[in-house]
Design an enzyme around this catalytic site. Sequence first.
Site, PDB file in Angstrom:
ATOM      1  N   ARG A  60       0.820  -1.107   0.180  1.00 62.95           N
ATOM      2  CA  ARG A  60      -0.054  -0.022  -0.207  1.00 62.95           C
ATOM      3  C   ARG A  60       0.894   1.418  -0.136  1.00 62.95           C
ATOM      4  O   ARG A  60       0.314   2.368  -0.487  1.00 62.95           O
ATOM      5  CB  ARG A  60      -0.899   0.006   1.078  1.00 62.95           C
ATOM      6  CG  ARG A  60      -1.951  -1.091   1.034  1.00 62.95           C
ATOM      7  CD  ARG A  60      -2.935  -1.170   2.453  1.00 62.95           C
ATOM      8  NE  ARG A  60      -2.161  -1.503   3.320  1.00 62.95           N
ATOM      9  CZ  ARG A  60      -1.735  -2.798   3.947  1.00 62.95           C
ATOM     10  NH1 ARG A  60      -2.206  -3.903   3.380  1.00 62.95           N
ATOM     11  NH2 ARG A  60      -1.221  -2.997   4.932  1.00 62.95           N
TER      12      ARG A  60
ATOM     13  N   GLU B 274       6.966  -8.797  15.710  1.00 65.38           N
ATOM     14  CA  GLU B 274       6.662  -9.167  17.215  1.00 65.38           C
ATOM     15  C   GLU B 274       6.542 -10.508  17.181  1.00 65.38           C
ATOM     16  O   GLU B 274       7.142 -11.112  18.390  1.00 65.38           O
ATOM     17  CB  GLU B 274       4.993  -8.703  17.128  1.00 65.38           C
ATOM     18  CG  GLU B 274       4.611  -8.617  18.605  1.00 65.38           C
ATOM     19  CD  GLU B 274       3.211  -7.979  18.567  1.00 65.38           C
ATOM     20  OE1 GLU B 274       2.714  -7.534  17.486  1.00 65.38           O
ATOM     21  OE2 GLU B 274       2.660  -7.753  19.632  1.00 65.38           O
TER      22      GLU B 274
HETATM   23  P1  AMP Z   1       5.033  -2.197  11.442  1.00 64.91           P
HETATM   24  O1  AMP Z   1       4.555  -3.095  12.873  1.00 64.91           O
HETATM   25  O2  AMP Z   1       5.003  -0.705  11.770  1.00 64.91           O
HETATM   26  O3  AMP Z   1       6.206  -2.969  10.929  1.00 64.91           O
HETATM   27  O4  AMP Z   1       4.074  -2.512  10.269  1.00 64.91           O
HETATM   28  C1  AMP Z   1       4.110  -3.724   9.501  1.00 64.91           C
HETATM   29  C2  AMP Z   1       3.240  -3.260   8.244  1.00 64.91           C
HETATM   30  O5  AMP Z   1       2.142  -3.897   8.392  1.00 64.91           O
HETATM   31  C3  AMP Z   1       2.976  -1.767   7.765  1.00 64.91           C
HETATM   32  O6  AMP Z   1       3.423  -1.695   6.196  1.00 64.91           O
HETATM   33  C4  AMP Z   1       1.545  -1.506   8.048  1.00 64.91           C
HETATM   34  O7  AMP Z   1       1.068  -0.925   6.836  1.00 64.91           O
HETATM   35  C5  AMP Z   1       0.934  -2.842   8.161  1.00 64.91           C
HETATM   36  N1  AMP Z   1       0.188  -2.868   9.568  1.00 64.91           N
HETATM   37  C6  AMP Z   1       0.614  -3.063  10.667  1.00 64.91           C
HETATM   38  N2  AMP Z   1      -0.513  -3.306  11.509  1.00 64.91           N
HETATM   39  C7  AMP Z   1      -1.569  -2.731  10.876  1.00 64.91           C
HETATM   40  C8  AMP Z   1      -2.880  -2.418  11.204  1.00 64.91           C
HETATM   41  N3  AMP Z   1      -3.377  -2.481  12.573  1.00 64.91           N
HETATM   42  N4  AMP Z   1      -3.714  -2.003  10.403  1.00 64.91           N
HETATM   43  C9  AMP Z   1      -3.267  -1.777   8.856  1.00 64.91           C
HETATM   44  N5  AMP Z   1      -2.101  -2.066   8.603  1.00 64.91           N
HETATM   45  C10 AMP Z   1      -1.093  -2.711   9.358  1.00 64.91           C
END
Ligand code: AMP
Length: 182
Positions: A68, A105
Site C-alpha cells: 500500500r 513481534e
Molecule cells: P510495522 O509493525 O510498523 O512494521 O507494520 C508492518 C506493516 O503492516 C506496515 O506496512 C503496515 O502498513 C501494516 N500494518 C501493521 N499493523 C496494521 C494495522 N493494524 N492496520 C493496517 N496495517 C497494518
Amino acid sequence: MDELGIVSSIDDLKGFVREIQDFPKKGINFKDITPLLANPKAFAFSIDSLVNKYLNENIDYVVCIEARGFVIGSALAYRLGAGVILIRKPGKLPYECSSLNYDLEYGSATLEIHKDALKKGDRVIVADDVLATGGTALATIDLVKGFGANVADTVFLAELSFLNGRDKLKPYTINSLMKFDY
Ligand code: AMP
C-alpha cells in the site's frame, strides 16, 4: 455537497478508514484504507495534506514500502517531481538486491531493494500507509542508509500511536496524517 461528500478535515478522512477486527490474525484491529483510496476527494485531500511539507525540500526519491506504500508514495513522488523506489518482499524484484532481515513481534521478515536503487547523498522520504510498531519502516531506513542516502522524513497516512512506532524511529521524523489510539 455532491455524492462523494466533503473531505476537509482529518476527522472527515478518518471516516474513510474501515476497521477490520481480527485481520490478518486474532487480536489485530486492521485499518483498511481501501475506502479512502477509492474516494477521489479523500485521496486527493490525503496526498495534498502530506505533500506540502516537501514542496521546497529537494526530495530526489520517495522510497515506497510494499504494497500500500506504493500507492501513497507514487502519488507523493509525482507531486514532488521525485523518483519512485520500491521496497519489496523477497523474490519480487528482478535485478540484484540488497536484503535486510528484521524482527517482527513474532518471527522475522525480509525486505529487499535493488542494489543500484540509490546513491550516496540522495535525499529521500520513506512512505507507507500505516505506521504500526515501526519495524518495517526502520528496516527500510536501514536499507536506505546502506547506500549513504539521507532520510529527510518518513510519511504515513495513519499512525497507530499506542504501538509507539514513533519512538522506534527516533531520531527520524514522522509525518502522519491520522493518529489512532486504538
Ligand atoms: P510495522 O509493525 O510498523 O512494521 O507494520 C508492518 C506493516 O503492516 C506496515 O506496512 C503496515 O502498513 C501494516 N500494518 C501493521 N499493523 C496494521 C494495522 N493494524 N492496520 C493496517 N496495517 C497494518
